[in-house]
Design a protein around this motif. Structure first.
Motif, PDB file in Angstrom:
ATOM      1  N   LEU A 166     -16.997  44.123 -38.019  1.00 50.35           N
ATOM      2  CA  LEU A 166     -18.351  44.646 -38.009  1.00 50.35           C
ATOM      3  C   LEU A 166     -19.334  43.487 -37.935  1.00 50.35           C
ATOM      4  O   LEU A 166     -20.137  43.376 -37.047  1.00 50.35           O
ATOM      5  N   TRP A 177     -17.336  53.406 -45.682  1.00 54.33           N
ATOM      6  CA  TRP A 177     -17.351  54.269 -44.500  1.00 54.33           C
ATOM      7  C   TRP A 177     -16.654  55.567 -44.871  1.00 54.33           C
ATOM      8  O   TRP A 177     -15.604  55.565 -45.515  1.00 54.33           O
ATOM      9  N   ASP A 310     -15.400  58.897 -35.398  1.00 56.43           N
ATOM     10  CA  ASP A 310     -16.143  57.678 -35.719  1.00 56.43           C
ATOM     11  C   ASP A 310     -15.196  56.561 -36.173  1.00 56.43           C
ATOM     12  O   ASP A 310     -15.557  55.704 -36.985  1.00 56.43           O
ATOM     13  N   ARG A 313     -16.188  52.549 -36.274  1.00 53.94           N
ATOM     14  CA  ARG A 313     -16.916  51.926 -37.375  1.00 53.94           C
ATOM     15  C   ARG A 313     -16.000  51.703 -38.574  1.00 53.94           C
ATOM     16  O   ARG A 313     -16.109  50.697 -39.269  1.00 53.94           O
TER      17      ARG A 313
END
Lengths: 330, 122
Positions: A166, A177, A310, A313
């Motif tokens: 990240l 997350w 997702d 991420r």
């Protein structure tokens, strides 16, 4: 590339064509058919049920729509078109199912042709049925073969991407997350089964021992379906946690220490052997729905993949946490 | 959804969580219409009480950023103004500065110095 564009018009055209043929083709022969028609044959091969022509046609069209519904939906929504394997199955079902419905209708009409009463309809034996299934299977195989053109297309955000952290986390920063994946059909099926289990347990019509066996087995299936209907995935400084089902139980925790790196992959039930918790040599997969998966590779070299939205991420955060851990150690 | 909290932030936890969610939405991680993870999952991941996470989400609902719907959970109604998000961060900065004994005009002086240095690098 453009080959794939043809699948949808052809599939829709075929669906409409079969529906129209099933209803319209027998109409010129109506004079030569009894009213009602024999539409059901018993195990002995003799006709034992009848219905007017319009009802027979309606049942056939409904049967066809039930068969064609899923493949059409999957082709039009686009996800089945991309992969040759899926595409072939969908086209095989469409071709085989269409021919099956047509053959069934043909069989019904032929058995009734030139009879004055439905009770005199020609018997239907194993030979006829074998012919109907044989023709359908053949058509399915042709559909399978015809769906070959066009490559496997991987959508742009795809493939095994190299791990990409990240960014370095600042000291004193806590990052987490949270994401999930759900399979709507499994929620519906599980809830339905659960309701059925309760009804079986409560309602009186069955004998006691049958009722208990049925209720318990239905209940167990319901719990299994619900547990695999969704996952909640979280990543934080402790590592990765995967919670199953609406009750978030059981939970699978993977401490950060065990994780070597994380990345995103696209996997499908057909790749990993079906839905649910699939264990294969070197790699386990929690398959809730096809598509984007978060994959963690352990220090031992084994992999765990979880289908989850997702995922990118989540993988990025895991890689940042792993980098931070390794910095602390050195 | 990715949330980041600053452990040095002196503000109450629910305000920090609200800010983190607001920032995630403003940055486009979660878009209007998208559903948010349930408060209990956010709370579990962050290691806070579910009520704290709920309080943060309620604040955002009162700002008109989130929408609570029975049976459908919490979804994003609109993206917050970037200015609101910046204001949050500056508020946190000023509070931290105050703990170190800095006055507002001294913080402004630091910001100006940094901005000039950045301008000079270009």
């Amino acid at each position: 590339m453009n080959v794939r564009r043809w699948y949808i018009p052809i599939a829709v055209g075929w669906t409409v064509l079969v529906a129209v043929l099933v209803v319209v083709a027998p109409v010129p022969l109506l004079d030569r058919l009894p009213d009602p028609l024999a539409t059901h044959w018993g195990l002995s091969g003799r006709a034992d049920g009848a219905s007017p022509y319009w009802l027979d046609a309606l049942v056939m069209v409904l049967l066809w729509l039930v068969i064609a519904g899923l493949p059409l939906y999957r082709l039009i929504r686009g996800d089945a078109l991309r992969r040759r394997h899926d595409r072939r199955w969908m086209c095989a079902v469409l071709a085989g199912g269409g021919v099956f419905v047509l053959a069934l209708q043909t069989m019904t009409i032929l058995a009734n042709l030139d009879r004055t009463d439905w009770r005199d309809a020609a018997p239907v034996g194993p030979g006829t049925l074998l012919a109907v299934f044989g023709v359908s299977a053949l058509a399915g195989a042709i559909g399978w073969a015809l769906a070959r053109p066009g490559p496997d297309e991987e959508p742009p955000a795809s493939g095994r991407r190299p791990p990409r952290p990240l960014r370095t986390l600042r000291s004193g920063e806590r990052a987490v997350w949270v994401s999930s994946a759900t399979a709507g059909w499994a929620v519906t099926a599980g809830s339905g089964l659960l309701l059925l289990a309760v009804l079986l347990g409560v309602l009186p019509p069955l004998g006691t021992e049958h009722r208990i066996v049925l209720a318990v087995s239905t209940g167990v299936s319901a719990v299994a379906a619900l547990a695999l209907s969704g996952v909640r995935v979280q990543v934080n400084a402790r590592g990765l946690a995967v919670a199953f089902g609406p009750l978030r139980w059981p939970v699978r925790r993977i401490p950060l220490d065990r994780i070597d790196r994380a990345f995103v992959d696209r996997r499908w039930p057909a790749d990993v052997g079906g839905w649910g918790y699939r264990v294969r040599p070197g790699s386990s997969t929690v398959m809730i729905r096809g598509g984007e998966c978060l994959v963690v590779r352990y220090g031992s070299g084994r992999e765990l993949a979880i289908s989850v939205d997702d995922a990118e991420r989540g993988a990025a955060l895991l890689n940042s946490l792993v980098a931070e851990r390794d910095n602390d150690r050195s | 959804m990715l949330l980041t909290l600053d452990l040095n932030d002196p503000r109450p936890l629910h305000e920090q969580i609200a800010e983190a969610v607001r920032r995630a939405i403003a940055l486009g991680d979660v878009r209007p219409g998208d559903r948010l993870p349930p408060a209990r999952d956010l709370a579990a991941a962050l290691g806070v009480n579910t009520n704290t996470a709920l309080r943060a989400l309620r604040e955002l609902r009162d700002e008109g950023v989130l929408e609570f719907r029975r049976g459908r959970g919490v979804s994003v109604l609109r993206a917050p103004e970037p200015r609101e998000v910046l204001r949050d961060r500056v508020t946190a900065l000023l509070e931290e500065a105050e703990r170190y004994g800095y006055r507002v005009d001294e913080v402004i002086e630091i910001v100006r110095e940094l901005a000039e240095a950045k301008e000079g690098r270009r």
